[in-house]
Design a protein around this motif. Structure first.
Motif, short mmCIF file in Angstrom:
data_model
loop_
_atom_site.label_atom_id
_atom_site.label_comp_id
_atom_site.label_asym_id
_atom_site.label_seq_id
_atom_site.Cartn_x
_atom_site.Cartn_y
_atom_site.Cartn_z
N CYS A 51 11.63 33.54 61.98
CA CYS A 51 10.60 33.62 61.01
C CYS A 51 10.43 34.99 60.34
CB CYS A 51 9.06 33.37 61.86
SG CYS A 51 8.97 31.82 62.54
N HIS A 52 11.59 35.37 59.92
CA HIS A 52 11.89 36.47 58.86
C HIS A 52 11.64 36.21 57.46
CE1 HIS A 52 15.87 35.14 58.29
NE2 HIS A 52 15.95 35.13 59.55
N ILE A 89 9.76 30.71 68.42
CA ILE A 89 9.94 30.68 67.01
C ILE A 89 10.19 32.17 66.02
CG2 ILE A 89 9.04 28.38 66.96
CD1 ILE A 89 6.78 29.51 65.11
N ILE A 90 9.54 33.14 66.73
CA ILE A 90 9.71 34.47 66.15
C ILE A 90 10.87 34.80 65.69
CG2 ILE A 90 8.60 36.79 66.35
CD1 ILE A 90 6.47 34.71 66.19
N GLY A 104 8.17 36.27 57.28
CA GLY A 104 8.48 35.17 56.59
C GLY A 104 7.42 34.16 56.97
N VAL A 105 7.55 32.88 56.53
CA VAL A 105 6.93 31.49 56.50
C VAL A 105 5.49 31.52 55.52
CG1 VAL A 105 5.57 30.20 58.02
CG2 VAL A 105 7.62 31.22 58.95
N CYS A 147 12.63 32.64 55.94
CA CYS A 147 12.17 31.57 56.36
C CYS A 147 10.89 31.04 55.39
CB CYS A 147 11.76 31.49 57.77
SG CYS A 147 11.00 30.02 58.56
N LEU A 169 7.37 26.12 57.45
CA LEU A 169 7.54 25.30 58.88
C LEU A 169 6.93 24.02 58.87
CD1 LEU A 169 6.70 28.00 61.60
CD2 LEU A 169 8.95 26.94 61.12
N LEU A 189 2.10 33.15 64.25
CA LEU A 189 2.79 33.71 63.10
C LEU A 189 1.78 35.07 62.68
CD1 LEU A 189 3.74 30.98 60.71
CD2 LEU A 189 5.46 32.17 62.48
N VAL A 247 4.97 38.19 61.44
CA VAL A 247 6.10 37.94 60.64
C VAL A 247 6.29 38.16 59.37
CG1 VAL A 247 6.62 36.08 62.48
CG2 VAL A 247 5.36 35.53 60.43
N SER A 256 14.12 26.62 55.89
CA SER A 256 12.97 26.00 56.34
C SER A 256 13.28 25.27 57.81
CB SER A 256 12.13 24.91 55.76
OG SER A 256 11.81 25.52 54.19
#
Length: 423
Positions: free
Chosen positions: A362-363, A358-359, A390-391, A366, A369, A383, A388, A225
Motif C-alpha cells: 500500500c505504498h 496488506i501494508i 498509497g491507496v 497502489c 483496493l 490504512l 500509508v 490496484s
C-alpha cells in the motif's frame, strides 16, 4: 457543413497569434480534428482564449452533458464503457455531484485545460473532458491515437451536438496527433492547467514541455490496484456468476491496462481454498467465452512469470484454466512485487492472516483496493492507522472502473478551479 469544420469569424485588427500556421490545412478523421504540424484553427483558438471562465456546474454545461448522455445511450449500446460514461454525465447524476461543492458560487474555472488522455483506456478522455467542463474550464483534449470505436462514437456525438450549443464551441476542442514534444510544447505554453494521464515515461516526456508561470500540472502516474476477497462471504453467495462478471469487468475488459484493474488478489476468511477453487472456475468459464489471448500476450505472460519467480519467490499455480488466467502464488508481499506485473490475465495471489498484511503493497504506487465482503471499514481503519502513502480508493468488486470527481486523491473540481477568497 459538419460542426467540426466550423470556424469563428475573424477579429479585425488582431495580431496573428499563429504565424507559423499560415497555409496549413485542417484534416479530419472520425469526427475529430487531426493536428498536422500544429494545425489549429486560428480563429477558433483565439475565441477559446477570449471566452470567459465559468462557475463550476454551470447550467449550460450540465445541459450539454445531459444531451450528450441521451445521445450516447442511443448509439453506444454495444460498448459498456460508453454507456457508463453516459450514465455518469446525465443531469441527475451531475446535480448529485454538485451537492458536494457548497463553495461553487465563489469559484471559477482556471482557464484552458490541456488534457492528455491515456492511449489504452478508450473513454478516459471523455471523463477528463467532462471534469474540466464541470469545473468551468475551456478544454483542449488530446484523444488516444489508437482508433477505438468508443472514441469515434463519443467524438462524433460531441461534434454534432456543438451545432445545437454554439456557445460551447470555445470550451471544447478535441485534437489528435502523433506524440511529439513540438506539438505538446506549443499547447502547454498556452494552457493554465495540464492534465496528464499515462505512464511514468509519458509523464516525464511531457514535462519537458514547459508551462506558463502560473500554470499547474495535474498528473496521474503508473499505479496498480489489488482486490481482497473474503472466502466465507463469497461461498455464501448464490450468484457466483455475477461475481465472475464483476471481476471480469474490473480486469479483462481493459486487459488490465487500467490502473484500477486488480493485479494482486488477496484472500481472507476460513475457507480460502474452496473459495479459490470456485472463484477461478467460474471466471475461467467466462474468460474462455469472451477473451482472446494473442500469441504475443502469451509469450509476455511467460516472460513476466520467469522474472517474478526469480525475484519474488513466486510460483505458478497450475489449475487447468489455461493461459487465459495465469496465477502466481506469492509467499510474501513486498513493496517491489508489482515491478514484475503484466496484463492479459496475470495475477499475483496471497492469503492474508490479518489485515495488516496488506501494508507492504500500500505504498504510493497502489491506487485502488477492491473488496468482496463486509470489510470496508476494517480496510480503511488499517490504512489510516498505518499512515500509508498509497491507496486513494476503497471500492466494491465490480466498481473499480467507476469514475469519480475525486481521483487519485485529487478533488478535480477544486483542483481545476480557483476560489475567489473573501474575508
Amino acid at each position: 457543413m459538419q460542426s467540426w469544420e466550423r470556424t469563428i469569424a475573424p477579429v479585425a485588427g488582431r495580431e496573428n497569434i499563429f504565424p507559423f500556421m499560415d497555409g496549413l490545412k485542417m484534416q479530419k478523421s472520425g469526427g475529430v480534428r487531426i493536428l498536422m504540424q500544429l494545425d489549429f484553427n486560428e480563429e477558433r483558438f483565439y475565441a477559446m482564449m477570449q471566452a470567459p471562465a465559468l462557475q463550476p456546474f454551470a447550467p449550460e454545461v450540465i445541459s450539454f452533458l445531459n444531451k450528450l448522455s441521451l445521445r450516447l445511450l442511443q448509439v453506444g449500446r454495444s460498448y459498456s464503457d460508453v454507456i457508463s460514461f453516459a450514465y455518469w454525465c446525465r443531469k441527475a447524476a451531475v446535480l448529485s455531484y454538485a451537492k458536494e461543492y457548497k463553495d461553487a458560487a465563489k469559484r471559477l474555472g482556471r482557464g484552458i485545460v490541456f488534457h492528455i488522455a491515456p492511449s489504452n483506456v478508450p473513454v478516459n478522455f471523455a471523463f477528463s473532458l467532462a471534469a474540466g467542463l464541470l469545473a468551468g474550464n475551456k478544454n483542449i483534449v488530446r484523444i488516444p491515437s489508437k482508433d477505438f470505436p468508443q472514441v469515434r462514437i463519443i467524438c462524433t456525438e460531441i461534434n454534432n451536438l456543438l451545432s445545437e450549443y454554439p456557445d460551447m464551441l470555445p470550451y471544447i476542442y478535441l485534437v489528435k496527433y502523433e506524440k511529439g514534444t513540438k506539438y505538446t510544447s506549443w499547447i502547454s505554453s498556452r494552457c493554465n492547467v495540464r492534465v496528464i494521464w499515462g505512464g511514468d515515461s509519458t509523464r516525464a516526456e511531457i514535462r519537458k514541455s514547459l508551462l506558463a508561470p502560473r500554470a499547474v500540472d495535474v498528473t496521474f502516474a503508473d499505479r496498480y490496484s489489488a482486490c481482497i476477497i473474503n472466502s466465507d462471504y463469497y461461498l455464501a453467495l448464490d450468484n457466483k456468476e455475477q461475481v465472475a462478471l464483476d471481476f471480469y469487468n474490473d480486469t479483462y475488459f481493459s486487459d488490465q491496462n487500467a490502473c484500477t484493474s486488480p493485479r494482486i488478489i488477496l484472500w481472507n476468511g476460513t475457507h480460502i481454498e474452496e473459495a479459490k477453487r470456485q472463484f477461478w472456475m467460474y471466471l475461467s468459464e467466462l474468460v474462455d467465452q469472451r477473451y482472446n489471448l494473442a500469441p504475443v500476450q502469451a509469450v509476455g505472460k511467460w516472460d513476466a512469470l520467469c522474472l517474478a519467480a526469480m525475484n519474488n519467490n513466486c510460483s505458478l499455480i497450475r489449475d487447468g484454466s489455461g493461459l487465459n488466467i495465469m496465477r502466481l502464488k506469492v509467499k510474501e508481499l513486498s513493496a517491489d512485487l508489482l515491478k514484475y506485473q503484466y496484463h492479459s490475465g496475470f495475477f499475483f495471489e496471497y492469503d492474508l492472516t490479518q489485515m495488516d498484511d496488506i501494508i507492504p503493497i500500500c505504498h504510493e504506487k497502489c491506487q485502488t483496493l477492491a473488496y468482496l465482503g463486509d470489510m470496508k471499514e476494517e480496510i480503511q481503519t488499517c490504512l489510516i492507522k498505518a499512515g500509508v502513502l498509497g491507496v486513494d480508493r476503497i471500492v466494491p468488486l465490480g466498481r473499480t472502473m467507476d469514475f469519480s470527481l475525486t481521483w487519485d486523491g485529487y478533488d478535480l473540481i477544486r483542483t481545476l478551479s480557483r476560489i475567489i477568497y473573501d474575508y
